[in-house]
Scaffold this active site. Structure first.
Site, PDB file in Angstrom:
ATOM      1  N   LEU A 517       0.821  -1.206   0.000  1.00 31.55           N
ATOM      2  CA  LEU A 517       0.000   0.000   0.000  1.00 31.55           C
ATOM      3  C   LEU A 517       0.856   1.256   0.000  1.00 31.55           C
ATOM      4  O   LEU A 517       0.444   2.314  -0.454  1.00 31.55           O
ATOM      5  CB  LEU A 517      -0.897   0.037   1.246  1.00 31.55           C
ATOM      6  CG  LEU A 517      -1.991  -1.014   1.348  1.00 31.55           C
ATOM      7  CD1 LEU A 517      -2.642  -0.969   2.713  1.00 31.55           C
ATOM      8  CD2 LEU A 517      -3.033  -0.799   0.258  1.00 31.55           C
ATOM      9  N   GLY A 518       2.050   1.138   0.551  1.00 37.79           N
ATOM     10  CA  GLY A 518       2.907   2.314   0.610  1.00 37.79           C
ATOM     11  C   GLY A 518       4.262   1.933   1.159  1.00 37.79           C
ATOM     12  O   GLY A 518       4.437   0.857   1.739  1.00 37.79           O
ATOM     13  N   GLY A 520       7.821   3.778   3.028  1.00 41.37           N
ATOM     14  CA  GLY A 520       8.482   4.978   3.522  1.00 41.37           C
ATOM     15  C   GLY A 520       9.926   4.665   3.839  1.00 41.37           C
ATOM     16  O   GLY A 520      10.420   3.582   3.526  1.00 41.37           O
ATOM     17  N   ALA A 521      10.574   5.607   4.484  1.00 39.42           N
ATOM     18  CA  ALA A 521      11.990   5.435   4.786  1.00 39.42           C
ATOM     19  C   ALA A 521      12.187   4.290   5.772  1.00 39.42           C
ATOM     20  O   ALA A 521      13.229   3.668   5.810  1.00 39.42           O
ATOM     21  CB  ALA A 521      12.549   6.725   5.363  1.00 39.42           C
ATOM     22  N   VAL A 525       4.057  -0.805   4.019  1.00 32.09           N
ATOM     23  CA  VAL A 525       2.698  -1.130   4.462  1.00 32.09           C
ATOM     24  C   VAL A 525       2.031  -2.039   3.437  1.00 32.09           C
ATOM     25  O   VAL A 525       2.106  -1.785   2.229  1.00 32.09           O
ATOM     26  CB  VAL A 525       1.854   0.150   4.618  1.00 32.09           C
ATOM     27  CG1 VAL A 525       0.525  -0.179   5.263  1.00 32.09           C
ATOM     28  CG2 VAL A 525       2.604   1.178   5.441  1.00 32.09           C
ATOM     29  N   LYS A 542       1.918  -2.912   8.828  1.00 32.39           N
ATOM     30  CA  LYS A 542       3.082  -2.041   8.648  1.00 32.39           C
ATOM     31  C   LYS A 542       4.323  -2.747   9.162  1.00 32.39           C
ATOM     32  O   LYS A 542       4.427  -3.029  10.361  1.00 32.39           O
ATOM     33  CB  LYS A 542       2.835  -0.739   9.401  1.00 32.39           C
ATOM     34  CG  LYS A 542       4.006   0.199   9.373  1.00 32.39           C
ATOM     35  CD  LYS A 542       3.600   1.569   9.881  1.00 32.39           C
ATOM     36  CE  LYS A 542       3.920   2.641   8.877  1.00 32.39           C
ATOM     37  NZ  LYS A 542       2.874   3.548   8.564  1.00 32.39           N
ATOM     38  N   ASP A 636       5.836  13.891  12.690  1.00 26.05           N
ATOM     39  CA  ASP A 636       5.871  13.681  11.249  1.00 26.05           C
ATOM     40  C   ASP A 636       4.491  13.902  10.631  1.00 26.05           C
ATOM     41  O   ASP A 636       3.997  13.072   9.867  1.00 26.05           O
ATOM     42  CB  ASP A 636       6.397  12.267  10.960  1.00 26.05           C
ATOM     43  CG  ASP A 636       6.986  12.155   9.560  1.00 26.05           C
ATOM     44  OD1 ASP A 636       7.248  13.203   8.925  1.00 26.05           O
ATOM     45  OD2 ASP A 636       7.170  11.018   9.079  1.00 26.05           O
TER      46      ASP A 636
END
Ligand SMILES: *[C@@H]1O[C@H](CO)[C@@H](O)[C@H](O)[C@H]1NC(C)=O
Ligand SMILES: *[C@@H]1O[C@H](CO)[C@@H](O)[C@H](O)[C@H]1NC(C)=O
Ligand SMILES: *[C@@H]1O[C@H](CO)[C@@H](O)[C@H](O)[C@H]1NC(C)=O
Ligand SMILES: *[C@@H]1O[C@H](CO)[C@@H](O)[C@H](O)[C@H]1NC(C)=O
Ligand SMILES: *[C@@H]1O[C@H](CO)[C@@H](O)[C@H](O)[C@H]1NC(C)=O
Ligand SMILES: *[C@@H]1O[C@H](CO)[C@@H](O)[C@H](O)[C@H]1NC(C)=O
Length: 802
Positions: A517-518, A520-521, A525, A542, A636
């Site tokens: 789904l995504g 990041g650093a 996810v 996640k 964040d």
């Protein structure tokens, strides 16, 4: 020992002496005799008689500012642990005395009233001395060193090694950790031979039904606490019937005690002695060897009393009960959690209309939270939505519990509240819509909070007399509230209503981590679906890749602080996996993607919806910042971290992760160096990081929501327009705001609100953190409760100071 004649009394005393022989509490140990005519005066904590070894002392302890307690305590343990007391309900004032009269009477009188407060009773004449023994027993003895009175026979809340409890003796828990008055729990060795724990009908001593019992058939005669630390029930022939605590502990190396604590748990404690050099005094602290019952939240559940915690409270089992208020409620008295919780809002009125005010309430959800046996209504079959409507329409309903087509309605006050891990019972807590911002205390200002006062003031002007009184009451409670949150009952290691997933389960749920789904650093996810036994829901899984800490406890502590949060503007954490190298968090799945997609997609979303989102995020932040149990700085806030639920409601995600992740990594801004990203300037300077970093990020976010564009736009028409924050301030200052919303007809029509939102955003992005509003004030400004004044240039701070 209520004894009739002198002869009988003596016979009994001899018998008692014989029983005690193995533990030799007779003459030779009565090291220092306290002779007739001696007395002690309550002046400081140094008025006491010590036992020969110095390990125990009898005398006065000052209890805060309230007065003095006549007590016995461990005198070599740094926190002087009181094991017996005479006058917990009735402290005496400085200068009062306890006296062993020349007639052999032992009594305590208060200096201010001259009244006798306490007397060692039920023994005959013939006392010639008193003694503090090395066992912790304080005795009055006759000339043959026979103990006519012993503190061991009149226990308060504690028993010590070599002490026994006979049938029908009782221990009473104290009221709170520092209030020695009789509390709400009682331990009794009953005449049927069973040892039982009861709640009392506080403030009376009468008992409810037991919440723990030894359940033996043979009649126990005595509860023994032997010298090596075993606690057991014995039959009349001396054989052991059942063990209550069977750890073997060396008397040479450890102090021991068994105490019915104020939280209702009977605990066996040990504390290392500081013999020689092996144990330093700072290691000398009590730790629990065993406790009864194991889980008090689940053990106490009665239809009369309030359960293990107070009314409206929710109990979670850790080392003992941890009492917390439901969302929307706060402690009546933070120093005494058993007093229960009160709503922060005016409860629903039962006016004339069929379901008055129903539209003013919403539900805060808590998973695995139940208030058993307290429903006034029960429906089946029912859908969850039906259950919600039923509770909303019913002014008596404070909470609905829902599970598998069953709907229970519960009224105020709620009792027996507890977390039931894995039960699948959902609590829907009915909360008034607007009230959260009205009532929640402001951490930043223990001083007078103007915004709240203004708000309450304006409400007072506009509402009816009855409401006025309620509001005044709430204001009073607010102002009188000294501390935020509970008196240190939150323990760090607890993982509450979260499900523990195995790696295998999550591998299955995500079909081998297939649908991403995504990314990041620090995390990736995946979409997943839970087994039908876990209600078959979609979840977002996640996987954390870049943990700073591999310390198990710290991970759990962070997770539990995230797990305790519950707000309609937060993405709910459902569970986690912590297996080997795997650190995985499982969240509810948000069907409408992130705010970034929503704002910066093909078509411009409706202005009304955007305003709702802006307000929702602010409320979510307010909850994170001012929820008392654990203040969370998000660190964040950006559009990618705001998700949208089924009804396009804003949900903040990834909160609480800051501490788990390498923040410096996530903060080498993804934008261009030197431009204003979502990251507050103090990250780049040597400034302390406070809640105000989130306010800054929110300000940038708010501009993005208002103007429907990214903060940094390389393809901007004009170089001046590349950075939204700068451009917005310029437009505002030059009174050319219409330039910002050129393509937004709706916004142009609502220019006043737009301008206000831009002004609020400018306040938020002030470089000087102290100029930025608190989250509370921010929310009040967005809601229109507090006026927005003219903001200064955000960078005036930098230019003047640097
Ligand atoms: C304490 O008093 C008793 C009775 O008078 C006596 O037998 C005993 O020896 C005394 N103990 C000490 C240590 O003085
Ligand atoms: C005595 O001890 C209590 C509790 O430890 C403390 O609150 C009090 O201030 C002490 N009093 C004096 C006179 O030291
Ligand atoms: C202890 O608690 C009782 C019951 O609430 C109260 O009446 C009493 O004043 C308290 N005592 C102290 C010393 O705080
Ligand atoms: C105390 O009781 C335990 C359990 O019955 C036993 O093993 C131990 O020897 C006893 N200790 C003493 C000093 O009697
Ligand atoms: C002591 O009494 C218990 C039951 O009361 C019995 O089971 C046990 O055998 C007795 N033991 C002895 C040594 O008589
Ligand atoms: C209050 O709750 C209702 C029902 O959930 C919702 O439609 C409405 O938008 C809420 N109002 C505010 C100001 O949040």
């Amino acid at each position: 020992m209520l004894l009739g004649t002198m002869a009988f009394e003596l016979a009994y005393a001899f018998c008692f002496l014989l029983m005690q022989l193995p533990f030799s509490t007779i003459a030779q140990t009565d090291g220092k005799n306290i002779s007739l005519g001696s007395s002690l005066t309550a002046l400081d904590n140094k008025s006491f008689w010590a036992s020969p070894s110095g390990e125990f002392a009898f005398g006065f302890q000052e209890i805060g500012k309230y007065g003095f307690l006549l007590a016995i305590w461990f005198n070599k343990v740094p926190e002087r642990t009181i094991v017996w007391s005479a006058n917990g309900d009735n402290l005496v004032q400085k200068g009062s005395t306890v006296e062993l009269t020349s007639a052999g009477q032992f009594r305590l009188s208060d200096i201010t009233t001259g009244k006798q407060i306490w007397v060692a009773s039920s023994y005959g004449t013939g006392v010639v001395y008193a003694a503090m023994l090395d066992t912790g027993n304080f005795v009055l003895a006759n000339r043959n060193s026979i103990h006519l009175w012993a503190s061991f026979d009149q226990p308060t809340d504690t028993i010590l090694p070599t002490q026994t409890l006979s049938q029908n003796s009782r221990l009473f828990a104290r009221y709170t950790a520092s209030n020695y008055s009789r509390g709400r729990f009682q331990l009794t060795l009953e005449s049927d031979g069973n040892l039982r724990l009861y709640t009392t009908l506080f403030p009376l001593d009468s008992i409810n039904s037991p919440y723990w019992s030894t359940n033996i058939k043979d009649s126990g005669v005595e509860l023994m606490f032997n010298q090596s630390g075993s606690i057991y029930l014995t039959a009349s022939n001396g054989s052991i019937l059942t063990m209550v605590s069977d750890e073997i502990v060396s008397m040479q190396d450890f102090y021991q005690r068994a105490t019915l604590d104020y939280d209702g748990v009977f605990r066996h404690y040990v504390c290392p002695k500081s013999t020689g050099s092996s144990v330093r005094s700072w290691n000398m602290a009590w730790s629990t060897l065993s406790s009864k019952p194991k889980d008090i939240c689940m053990s106490i559940f009665q239809d009369k009393c309030v359960g293990a915690c107070g009314f409206n409270s929710i109990c979670t089992q850790d080392q003992g009960p941890i009492c917390q208020c439901p969302y929307g409620y706060t402690d009546m008295d933070p120093a005494d959690v058993w007093k229960g919780c009160k709503p922060n809002f005016v409860p629903q009125s039962c006016g004339e209309a069929s379901s008055p005010e129903a539209h003013l309430f919403y539900f805060a959800e808590m998973q695995n939270t139940n208030w058993p046996v307290t429903e006034y209504n029960y429906f089946q079959p029912a859908t969850e939505d039906w259950c919600r409507q039923a509770c909303l329409a019913d002014c008596f309903c404070a909470v609905a519990n829902y599970r598998d087509g069953q709907c229970w309605l519960k009224g105020s006050p709620l009792f027996n509240g507890r977390i039931e891990p894995g039960s699948g019972i959902k609590a829907l807590i009915k909360v008034r819509n607007e009230s959260s911002t009205l009532i929640s205390g402001d951490r930043d200002s223990k001083k007078k909070d103007n915004s709240t006062l203004i708000l309450v003031g304006s409400l007072l002007l506009s509402s009816s007399g009855f409401l006025n009184i309620l509001l005044l009451l709430i204001t009073y409670l607010l102002v009188s509230r000294m501390y935020c949150g509970r008196a240190k009952v939150i323990q760090p290691y607890l993982v509450m209503n979260l499900k523990y997933f195995t790696y295998e389960e999550l591998e299955e749920a995500t079909n081998g981590f297939k649908e991403e789904l995504g990314r990041g650093a620090f995390a990736t996810v995946f979409k997943g679906v839970l087994r039908s036994s876990d209600n078959g829901k979609y979840v977002a899984v996640k996987r954390l890749d870049n943990m700073v800490k591999d310390n198990e406890l710290e991970f759990k502590a962070e997770i539990s602080s995230i797990g305790k949060t519950n707000h309609k503007n937060l993405v709910q954490l459902l569970g986690f996996c912590n297996e080997g190298q795997h650190r995985i968090l499982v969240y509810e799945f948000m069907s409408n993607g992130s705010l970034a997609g929503f704002l910066f997609g093909e078509s411009m979303p409706n202005w009304y919806k955007r305003r709702q989102i802006a307000l929702g995020i602010a409320r979510g932040l307010l909850y994170l910042h001012e929820d008392c149990s654990s203040q969370i700085i998000h660190c964040d806030i950006k559009p990618q971290n705001i998700l949208l639920d089924d009804s396009i409601g804003a949900r903040i995600s990834d909160f609480g992760l800051a501490k788990l992740l390498k923040m410096d990594q996530t903060h080498t801004t993804t934008g261009i160096r030197g431009t204003k990203g979502y990251v507050a300037p103090e990250w780049f300077k040597n400034f302390p990081i406070t809640l105000k970093v989130d306010v800054y990020s929110y300000g940038i976010l708010l501009l993005g929501i208002v103007c429907c564009r990214r903060n940094f736009e390389q393809q901007a028409e004009d170089e001046d327009q590349m950075i939204l924050a700068d451009w917005a301030y310029d437009c505002y200052e030059q009174k050319k705001l219409h330039l910002l919303f050129k393509n937004d007809d709706e916004a142009m029509e609502d220019m006043k609100t737009m301008e206000k939102y831009v002004m609020i955003a400018i306040w938020c992005i002030q470089e000087d953190p102290s100029l930025r509003p608190t989250t509370k004030k921010l929310t009040l400004m967005l809601e229109g409760t507090v006026e927005v004044s003219i903001p200064p240039n955000p960078s005036s701070f930098t230019s003047s100071i640097m």
